[in-house]
Design a protein around this motif. Structure first.
Motif, mmCIF file in Angstrom:
data_model
loop_
_atom_site.group_PDB
_atom_site.id
_atom_site.type_symbol
_atom_site.label_atom_id
_atom_site.label_comp_id
_atom_site.label_asym_id
_atom_site.label_seq_id
_atom_site.Cartn_x
_atom_site.Cartn_y
_atom_site.Cartn_z
ATOM 1 N N GLU A 1 7.790 -2.098 -6.373
ATOM 2 C CA GLU A 1 7.230 -2.998 -7.375
ATOM 3 C C GLU A 1 5.721 -2.802 -7.418
ATOM 4 O O GLU A 1 5.048 -2.748 -6.384
ATOM 5 N N ALA A 2 5.183 -2.677 -8.618
ATOM 6 C CA ALA A 2 3.759 -2.364 -8.766
ATOM 7 C C ALA A 2 2.900 -3.508 -8.239
ATOM 8 O O ALA A 2 3.096 -4.668 -8.631
ATOM 9 N N PRO A 3 1.934 -3.228 -7.365
ATOM 10 C CA PRO A 3 1.065 -4.286 -6.849
ATOM 11 C C PRO A 3 -0.074 -4.601 -7.811
ATOM 12 O O PRO A 3 -0.439 -3.789 -8.663
ATOM 13 N N HIS A 4 -0.642 -5.792 -7.654
ATOM 14 C CA HIS A 4 -1.888 -6.133 -8.336
ATOM 15 C C HIS A 4 -3.088 -5.706 -7.497
ATOM 16 O O HIS A 4 -4.161 -5.413 -8.031
ATOM 17 N N ILE A 5 -2.896 -5.715 -6.153
ATOM 18 C CA ILE A 5 -3.956 -5.346 -5.208
ATOM 19 C C ILE A 5 -3.383 -4.316 -4.244
ATOM 20 O O ILE A 5 -2.287 -4.499 -3.696
ATOM 21 N N LEU A 6 -4.123 -3.249 -4.010
ATOM 22 C CA LEU A 6 -3.744 -2.236 -3.027
ATOM 23 C C LEU A 6 -4.765 -2.267 -1.900
ATOM 24 O O LEU A 6 -5.969 -2.135 -2.144
ATOM 25 N N HIS A 7 -4.286 -2.445 -0.671
ATOM 26 C CA HIS A 7 -5.168 -2.533 0.502
ATOM 27 C C HIS A 7 -4.872 -1.336 1.404
ATOM 28 O O HIS A 7 -3.804 -1.249 2.002
ATOM 29 N N TRP A 8 -5.822 -0.403 1.490
ATOM 30 C CA TRP A 8 -5.643 0.841 2.248
ATOM 31 C C TRP A 8 -6.432 0.757 3.544
ATOM 32 O O TRP A 8 -7.646 0.522 3.536
ATOM 33 N N GLU B 1 -0.274 -0.698 -15.184
ATOM 34 C CA GLU B 1 -0.116 -1.931 -15.944
ATOM 35 C C GLU B 1 -0.452 -3.156 -15.116
ATOM 36 O O GLU B 1 -0.784 -4.205 -15.659
ATOM 37 N N SER B 2 -0.325 -3.033 -13.804
ATOM 38 C CA SER B 2 -0.489 -4.201 -12.932
ATOM 39 C C SER B 2 -1.733 -4.136 -12.061
ATOM 40 O O SER B 2 -2.429 -5.135 -11.881
ATOM 41 N N LEU B 3 -2.014 -2.955 -11.489
ATOM 42 C CA LEU B 3 -3.074 -2.837 -10.486
ATOM 43 C C LEU B 3 -4.449 -3.107 -11.089
ATOM 44 O O LEU B 3 -4.798 -2.563 -12.130
ATOM 45 N N ARG B 4 -5.227 -3.944 -10.389
ATOM 46 C CA ARG B 4 -6.591 -4.215 -10.821
ATOM 47 C C ARG B 4 -7.615 -4.047 -9.702
ATOM 48 O O ARG B 4 -8.792 -3.864 -9.964
ATOM 49 N N LEU B 5 -7.195 -4.146 -8.455
ATOM 50 C CA LEU B 5 -8.147 -4.114 -7.349
ATOM 51 C C LEU B 5 -7.605 -3.232 -6.224
ATOM 52 O O LEU B 5 -6.440 -3.339 -5.837
ATOM 53 N N VAL B 6 -8.483 -2.360 -5.691
ATOM 54 C CA VAL B 6 -8.186 -1.568 -4.499
ATOM 55 C C VAL B 6 -9.223 -1.929 -3.439
ATOM 56 O O VAL B 6 -10.422 -1.995 -3.731
ATOM 57 N N VAL B 7 -8.758 -2.162 -2.216
ATOM 58 C CA VAL B 7 -9.648 -2.428 -1.086
ATOM 59 C C VAL B 7 -9.454 -1.304 -0.080
ATOM 60 O O VAL B 7 -8.336 -1.042 0.374
ATOM 61 N N LEU B 8 -10.540 -0.612 0.255
ATOM 62 C CA LEU B 8 -10.515 0.489 1.216
ATOM 63 C C LEU B 8 -11.136 0.009 2.518
ATOM 64 O O LEU B 8 -12.333 -0.285 2.578
ATOM 65 N N GLU B 9 -10.323 -0.083 3.544
ATOM 66 C CA GLU B 9 -10.786 -0.561 4.849
ATOM 67 C C GLU B 9 -10.745 0.600 5.821
ATOM 68 O O GLU B 9 -9.678 1.152 6.091
ATOM 69 N N ALA B 10 -11.891 0.967 6.363
ATOM 70 C CA ALA B 10 -11.975 2.142 7.229
ATOM 71 C C ALA B 10 -11.491 1.807 8.620
ATOM 72 O O ALA B 10 -11.719 0.721 9.149
ATOM 73 N N CYS B 11 -10.793 2.776 9.238
ATOM 74 C CA CYS B 11 -10.423 2.657 10.635
ATOM 75 C C CYS B 11 -11.670 2.780 11.511
ATOM 76 O O CYS B 11 -12.718 3.225 11.066
ATOM 77 N N SER B 12 -11.505 2.416 12.790
ATOM 78 C CA SER B 12 -12.598 2.591 13.739
ATOM 79 C C SER B 12 -12.987 4.062 13.804
ATOM 80 O O SER B 12 -12.137 4.944 13.832
ATOM 81 N N GLY B 13 -14.284 4.334 13.815
ATOM 82 C CA GLY B 13 -14.757 5.697 13.912
ATOM 83 C C GLY B 13 -14.845 6.430 12.600
ATOM 84 O O GLY B 13 -15.079 7.640 12.576
ATOM 85 N N ALA B 14 -14.660 5.723 11.486
ATOM 86 C CA ALA B 14 -14.711 6.395 10.190
ATOM 87 C C ALA B 14 -16.120 6.905 9.910
ATOM 88 O O ALA B 14 -17.109 6.385 10.416
ATOM 89 N N LYS B 15 -16.208 7.952 9.087
ATOM 90 C CA LYS B 15 -17.507 8.512 8.746
ATOM 91 C C LYS B 15 -18.210 7.626 7.727
ATOM 92 O O LYS B 15 -17.598 7.185 6.755
ATOM 93 N N PRO B 16 -19.500 7.347 7.909
ATOM 94 C CA PRO B 16 -20.225 6.505 6.952
ATOM 95 C C PRO B 16 -20.210 7.098 5.553
ATOM 96 O O PRO B 16 -20.357 8.301 5.363
#
Length: 669
Positions: free
Chosen positions: A206-213, A255-270
């Motif tokens: 089902e298509a999300p409105h928010i995708l949290h990666w 049709e549904s998605l409006r917001l994506v949140v990208l959350e970096a793991c520990s040690g991610a490159k700036p």
């Protein structure tokens, strides 16, 4: 909604700003006032980044730069235009959307959200309820808010073993989920997030409105941003271009998605996720939130929670992603400069990406099941937490205070000398190479500047929770700051707490023994330690890497920084303990299990330390190591850590510190 578009251009060192307003206003390019140029904003960026890495508020000189940058941007004709547009926005709640577009990579890295109104200490543009600063992207795709009649559907994607962070996020969102404001869709995690399966599942779900990666980002050989996927069994790292993901989102969830949140793991490159965010906002989603720099896992989670609460449950501004982002920063402002790491990219000239006017909240009849390891699987960890144990607190996992700033300074110093720096070098290796070039004095000054700046950092929440299970006995910390001692003193005001720090390996500095007596508040040096140490009653902390003392005004003892320091330091440990204390310390370790947190089997320093602590024998009781998710270490520990221990003597669990803290709090009597 009233809006202001600011386009920032660079002409060598000069910075030019062009403005146009929502009522047809257009101003010619004007230079930033007050002599603010590229060099000034680059220095400002470095100052904010250091404060973020240390988990502190902006220091006074950086706050002064924030005032001057605000005055340089909002002056003259632009200031007049802002005032007129704010007045025009009164019927819509008095909020003015300010879209800042910077086309130069150097300018995209600047934390413009940290500009602060002159004469104030906390009126940052990024947290303003009136001026809502976002980052604009150029796109030919149309903008349209998504009408929400029920709950916003949120789907999390966690490719590389951060299941504990997924569970922590789900638990933290219990309130909006229970209210029916958020629907928690089945996450795509681990083996489901390989290249072939991920895209298939996204098309079928089902298509999300928010995708949290939650994951890692990187750049390919052409400099294009990409996101790391789960191992597909080939043994090679698997990646997905941000552009490919944007195309997939547009087709599968457009049709549904409006917001994506990208959350970096520990040690991610700036900066990598910020580059991916711009790509995704251009053609994948109307708004994308990403971090300029890596932040602590607990802070990243709190950012997401505050954002989603404001977006779904706020009385005023629900559905407005810019208002929710500003509210998030205001809610977390007292936590320090980390609030300037998350930045919002917006495609259109309206931040109301969700239309909630006809929404009706209906509480779900069931709640989603937790997605982490079961209680049965974690039984060995619970057994250790419920019994007396010895804590070995390492320096891997969550970034310890000041380490990022020290790493950046070491890399910059080596680069200036023409050194080629391989990625992911251990900090001790970087320090060794810097020492060989520049000497001990310059290395010490860098340490005091970066680690010393973090001395006043608050005890992290995860450590407070962990210490709730730590009792009398012998414990070890590899941190340079006395965070464990401070947490123990706060938790156990009625116990004697001793800390033992080694002297310099060259013998020019003797060991330091300090005590916080039961019932006292202050620490003092114990020049003639008593022999009647009772670890059934007292607490002894071995701070093996030296650093800053735990007293009210911490004093620096020689820290172990370089590879040579660590080797010589272990050799010198033979004479570390006062008379009779070594028998007490080693006896406690032989009679009780140990809990290792922040250790890595890949770190030679940690393998040598455990060999010394356990006297080259396996632990006498089944012990536990909590390993950082995504490093694939647990199987190595379980099989005896490459021969360091016998099989079955040690169990390892992939948990981040937030998830471990949750388990400690559940067990807290």
């Amino acid at each position: 909604m009233a809006w202001l578009e600011l386009e920032l251009h660079r002409n060598d060192q000069e910075l030019l700003l062009r403005a146009r307003g929502s009522r047809g206003e257009s101003l010619p390019p004007q230079p930033l006032a007050g002599g603010v140029n590229l060099g000034r904003v680059t220095g400002f960026t470095s100052g904010v980044r250091r404060a973020v890495a240390a988990g502190q508020q902006l220091p006074e000189h950086v706050l002064t730069e924030a005032h001057e940058l605000h005055a340089a941007v909002f002056h003259g004709a632009i200031a007049d235009l802002v005032a007129r547009l704010l007045e025009a926005s009164r019927p819509d709640g008095g909020r003015l959307l300010v879209r800042l577009s910077a086309f130069d990579p150097e300018l995209q890295r600047v934390p413009w959200e940290a500009m602060c109104r002159p004469g104030t200490a906390r009126e940052f543009v990024g947290a303003s309820p009136e001026l809502q600063l976002v980052r604009g992207v150029s796109s030919g795709d149309p903008f349209e808010p998504r009408e929400i009649r029920r709950a916003m559907r949120l789907q999390a994607i966690v490719p590389i073993g951060e299941a504990d962070r997924l569970l922590a996020l789900q638990r933290a969102l219990e309130e909006p989920i229970a209210a029916g404001a958020i629907e928690w869709l089945p996450p795509i995690a681990g083996a489901q997030a390989t290249r072939g399966r991920l895209l298939e599942l996204m098309r079928r779900a089902e298509a999300p409105h928010i995708l949290h990666w939650i994951g890692h980002g990187g750049l390919d050989e052409r400099g294009s941003p990409r996101l790391q996927l789960a191992d597909d069994g080939s043994g090679d790292e698997s990646w997905l271009l941000a552009e490919t993901l944007a195309q997939e989102l547009r087709g599968a969830a457009g049709e549904s998605l409006r917001l994506v949140v990208l959350e970096a793991c520990s040690g991610a490159k700036p900066g990598v996720f910020a580059s991916a965010a711009e790509t995704l906002a251009r053609s994948g989603a109307e708004a994308v939130l990403a971090h300029l720099w890596p932040v602590r896992a607990e802070f990243a989670r709190d950012c997401a929670v505050e954002l989603y609460r404001a977006l779904t449950l706020a009385r005023d501004g629900a559905g407005d992603v810019a208002a929710a982002t500003a509210a998030m920063r205001r809610a977390l402002a007292e936590r320090g400069a980390e609030v300037f790491s998350p930045v919002l990219y917006l495609r259109g000239t309206s931040a109301r990406v969700f239309d909630l006017r006809r929404r009706r909240l209906i509480a779900p009849t069931t709640t989603p099941a937790p997605t982490a390891a079961s209680g049965a699987q974690l039984r060995p960890l619970h057994a250790v937490l419920d019994a007396p144990f010895s804590l070995v607190l390492g320096d891997v996992g969550e970034r310890f205070a000041g380490a990022d700033a020290l790493r950046a300074d070491l890399e910059a110093g080596l680069s200036e000398r023409g050194e080629a720096i391989a990625p992911n070098l251990d900090l001790s290796t970087l320090a060794e190479r810097y020492f060989l070039h520049s000497g001990r004095g310059k290395l010490q000054r860098l340490f005091q500047k970066d680690i010393g700046a973090a001395v006043k950092i608050a005890v992290p929440n995860f450590l407070r929770s962990l210490v709730s299970r730590v009792g009398p006995g012998a414990h070890t910390t590899l941190l340079w700051l006395p965070l464990l001692e401070w947490a123990l003193a706060e938790r156990h005001p009625d116990r004697n707490i001793y800390t033992l720090m080694p002297g310099a390996p060259d013998g020019l500095e003797s060991r330091l023994v300090m005590v916080r007596p039961a019932g006292a508040r202050e620490w003092h040096e114990e020049e003639a330690p008593a022999e009647d140490l009772d670890l059934r009653r007292d607490i002894l902390v071995l701070r093996i890497y030296g650093g800053y003392s735990p007293e009210a005004q911490p004093i620096l003892t020689t820290p172990q920084l370089t590879e040579d320091d660590h080797v010589r330091g272990l050799v010198a440990l033979q004479g570390l303990f006062p008379p009779a204390w070594e028998a007490h310390f080693m006896g406690w370790l032989r009679m009780h299990p140990f809990l290792g947190v922040g250790l890595s089997i890949h770190e030679w320093r940690h393998r040598m330390l455990l060999t010394w602590l356990l006297d080259q024998r396996p632990p006498s009781r089944v012990s536990v190591v909590v390993t950082r998710p995504g490093r694939n270490e647990s199987a190595i520990w379980d099989q005896g850590a490459g021969g360091l221990f016998g099989r079955g003597a040690l169990r390892a669990f992939d948990l981040d510190l937030d998830a471990l803290a949750g388990l400690c709090e559940e067990a807290d009597p």
